[in-house]
Design a protein around this motif. Structure first.
Motif, short mmCIF file in Angstrom:
data_model
loop_
_atom_site.label_atom_id
_atom_site.label_comp_id
_atom_site.label_asym_id
_atom_site.label_seq_id
_atom_site.Cartn_x
_atom_site.Cartn_y
_atom_site.Cartn_z
N ARG A 97 0.41 -1.18 0.22
CA ARG A 97 0.03 0.31 0.11
C ARG A 97 0.62 1.75 0.31
O ARG A 97 0.73 2.04 -0.99
CB ARG A 97 -1.34 0.04 1.36
CG ARG A 97 -1.80 0.98 1.34
CD ARG A 97 -2.32 1.23 2.73
NE ARG A 97 -3.59 -0.05 2.59
CZ ARG A 97 -4.71 0.54 1.79
NH1 ARG A 97 -4.75 1.12 1.40
NH2 ARG A 97 -5.19 -1.21 2.12
N SER A 133 -7.90 -7.26 0.46
CA SER A 133 -6.91 -6.59 2.10
C SER A 133 -5.97 -7.79 2.62
O SER A 133 -5.72 -8.40 1.47
CB SER A 133 -8.22 -7.32 2.92
OG SER A 133 -8.68 -8.42 2.84
N GLU A 134 -5.33 -7.14 2.67
CA GLU A 134 -4.19 -7.00 2.90
C GLU A 134 -3.66 -8.82 4.00
O GLU A 134 -4.59 -8.68 5.46
CB GLU A 134 -2.75 -6.03 4.01
CG GLU A 134 -3.12 -5.18 2.75
CD GLU A 134 -2.55 -3.61 3.99
OE1 GLU A 134 -1.43 -2.78 3.20
OE2 GLU A 134 -2.25 -4.13 5.25
#
Length: 345
Positions: free
Chosen positions: A271, A290-291
């Motif tokens: 990100r 999403s991480e």
């Protein structure tokens, strides 16, 4: 960062930077006995690694026979390597008669392998990554061998762990990574059986303005495509720094084989890197996914103890990459698939 430009003008200047030997690398070649062979010299890393060797020998004031072996599917690459004063021998390393016709030199760098498209031809992937190393370990049993491996042999680890260390147990995910562990095991077998001094380089990941994880992320940002956050963290090291470390690894070859991680010193967040490219390109950044709490990360503290930390920070490589891509200069067109979590490359 002495003598490093703000922008890389062209491929000639890029090659100069990628192949620039450190003072320690020059000193290495003053001490190192014997000629040098690069198996699988063509591709992303081999040319600049061999060119650095040639430059180091010239700066050291010594003469060595430096030989590059490849199928050379791109004749222009063969011509370029020869223009640096490096001998070339063209052929298929999986042809045993051809392999056994190669000169038995004292120092061997093994770069041959298969990743891109490995899922489409798994038998060839295993042949290149596991069978060929067994042949090489046997034929060059009286040499010193530095062989490229990959951080992909490690499992995913917590993003705040600092990365896998050489003492951690390999748990490769997917057949590509499994075949790379096979490569290591074949060299380890040869090292033990023949007392061959060997170093295994777990690289994760080398970058420059034409390819690598930074290019993968920058391409998405530049083209207004969403950046996948599924693999939310990674390591990166300037390829010129990695090249110097790899060459200096020849002095650390051992039996049983010595294993070393070569990677950048920090855990980078996808990100944050994407947002930085957004600033450099003046673009809004889009994200998808999403991480996860784990990622494929390597701890390179052992390498830093032996070789020192990288000279070029990732921020500088990002700036070089953005300027390079803004001017639509040549890219190698080989994505790293760093965001893949199931090992299917």
């Amino acid at each position: 960062m002495k003598d490093y430009p703000d922008k890389i003008k062209n491929e000639a200047e890029l090659e100069e930077l990628l192949s620039r030997p450190s003072a320690e690398t020059v000193e290495l070649f003053k001490r190192l006995e014997g000629d040098i062979l690069f198996l699988g010299i063509a591709g992303k890393i081999g040319p600049s690694l061999a060119h650095m060797t040639k430059r180091a020998c010239l700066e050291a004031g010594i003469k060595k026979r430096i030989i590059g072996v490849s199928r050379f599917s791109n004749p222009a690459e063969k011509d370029l390597i020869e223009s640096w004063g490096i001998e070339t021998i063209q052929g298929d390393l999986l042809d045993r008669k051809y392999l056994e016709s190669l000169p038995k030199v004292k120092n061997v760098f093994f770069l041959a392998g298969m990743k891109f498209g490995s899922e489409e031809n798994l038998s060839l992937t295993w042949a290149m990554n596991s069978f060929l190393p067994a042949l090489v370990a046997e034929y060059f049993k009286d040499s010193r061998i530095v062989a490229y491996s990959t951080g992909c042999v490690y499992p995913m680890v917590s993003v705040d762990s600092g990365g896998s260390k050489e003492t951690n147990k390999p748990e490769p995910v997917g057949e590509y990574a499994q075949s790379c562990l096979g490569r290591e095991r074949m060299f380890e077998y040869g090292s033990r059986k023949y007392k061959t001094p060997i170093a295994l380089i777990r690289l994760n990941y080398a970058v420059e303005p034409r390819y690598g994880v930074l290019v993968d992320i920058a391409t998405k940002v530049k083209n207004n495509q969403p950046v996948d956050l599924t693999m939310g963290y990674f390591n990166a090291i300037w390829q010129g720094d990695a090249n110097n470390m790899v060459l200096r690894s020849m002095e650390h070859t051992a039996s049983p084989a010595w294993i070393v991680n070569i990677a950048g010193p920090e855990t980078l967040r996808v990100r944050d890197v994407a947002l930085e490219f957004g600033k450099l390109f003046n673009k809004e950044v889009q994200f998808t996914g999403s991480e996860a709490e784990t990622a494929l990360l390597s701890n390179a503290e052992q390498a830093f103890r032996f070789f020192g930390k990288p000279n070029v920070p990732v921020q500088k490589v990002m700036e070089w990459t953005a300027r390079w891509m803004e001017e639509d200069k040549k890219l190698l067109g080989k994505p790293t698939y760093f965001e893949v979590r199931d090992g299917k490359y």
